[in-house]
Write an enzyme that holds these catalytic residues in place. Sequence first.
Site, PDB file in Angstrom:
ATOM      1  N   ASP A  84       0.856  -1.180   0.000  1.00 51.61           N
ATOM      2  CA  ASP A  84       0.000   0.000   0.000  1.00 51.61           C
ATOM      3  C   ASP A  84       0.894   1.233   0.000  1.00 51.61           C
ATOM      4  OD1 ASP A  84      -1.771   2.058   0.382  1.00 51.61           O
ATOM      5  OD2 ASP A  84      -2.623   1.299   2.251  1.00 51.61           O
ATOM      6  N   ASN A 113       5.142   1.420 -11.161  1.00 53.87           N
ATOM      7  CA  ASN A 113       4.038   1.676 -12.090  1.00 53.87           C
ATOM      8  C   ASN A 113       2.771   2.172 -11.406  1.00 53.87           C
ATOM      9  OD1 ASN A 113       2.357   0.979 -14.719  1.00 53.87           O
ATOM     10  ND2 ASN A 113       1.377  -0.128 -13.029  1.00 53.87           N
ATOM     11  N   SER A 164       4.087  10.682 -16.536  1.00 54.31           N
ATOM     12  CA  SER A 164       3.053  11.057 -17.506  1.00 54.31           C
ATOM     13  C   SER A 164       3.418  12.394 -18.116  1.00 54.31           C
ATOM     14  CB  SER A 164       1.700  11.177 -16.790  1.00 54.31           C
ATOM     15  OG  SER A 164       0.735  11.786 -17.619  1.00 54.31           O
ATOM     16  N   TYR A 185      -6.179  23.699  -3.477  1.00 52.32           N
ATOM     17  CA  TYR A 185      -6.052  22.413  -4.158  1.00 52.32           C
ATOM     18  C   TYR A 185      -6.730  22.391  -5.519  1.00 52.32           C
ATOM     19  CZ  TYR A 185      -6.072  17.316  -4.810  1.00 52.32           C
ATOM     20  OH  TYR A 185      -5.881  16.032  -5.288  1.00 52.32           O
TER      21      TYR A 185
END
Length: 325
Positions: A84, A113, A164, A185
Amino acid sequence: MSPYTFATPASAIAADLASTIANKTILTTGVSPGGLGAIFAETIAAASPALLILAGRNTTKIQATADAIAKAHPKVKVKLLELDLGSLAAVRKSAAEVNSWDDVPRIDVLVNNAGIMAHPYKLTPEGFESQFGTNHLGHFLFTNLVMGKLLKSEGVPRVVNVSSDGHRLGAVRFHDYNFDNGETYNKWTAYGQSKSANCLFALSLAEKFGPKLLAFSLHPGVILTNLGNGLDFEADFSEMKRLDKALGNKEGWKEFDFKDHQQGAATHVYAAFEPSLKDHNGAYLQDSQVTDPYVQTVKSWITSKVEADQLWKLSEKLVGETFSY
């Protein structure tokens, strides 16, 4: 120049690099069925790796991926690891488990990943914005804690961070990584910060280890996977487009060029095994190529050695441990 393109499937690259993949021990995080980590693991299984370590938060899901590999390639050894990344305490426990495995003396390739994307504001148990905590800090701590196994590789070990081109949405906010306790945020800015961090982490590893360890980050492409589960495609991606336009990014005015799952996992395979990449340690990859910043989206902040060093020091402070190499 790589012979591969946007459309090259992972299976074609794995076939070309089969001799390099054979007998390797590869640990991949985020391997739920249908995701790129699972596609990567299932694809390279055809090349007879020594061991595939499948790591993920949901053991039922990673067992499903293990079962798929066993069905297609029954001779390939598979080991599961509950991991986790959203909890530093859980990361420490999982890393300790890996380090206790006497039957796994080395890890040749670590593919970071796993990730989350554009989640509502939430803090990890240790108090960090969840995307930064999960996508970066969890992987930063795990990688460093299993570094001893990586350095026992019989060849040159590799660390692959799946980033990304979404890094364009936000640099690392060194003095406000938690967005003023959520007051400022933006889910896409936070995603961008975490993906920028993935790139800078790879750059730091390359700087610290030189030729003893290779580290890369990559953009897999735009793929419809379970990473986007929970998103309202129209509303959330419209919000991303507005942010791109506000930042002056070309992506604000262009349509997505989608890849299928095999095309999406191709750069994973290339980054993990392509021999010629030894000359490009720390590079950011896309379409199974070293990126060209004059053609592709490569923001200057992900190639900054100064920012990479700043992030390393901040990350050590946040996880409460110093890693000296």
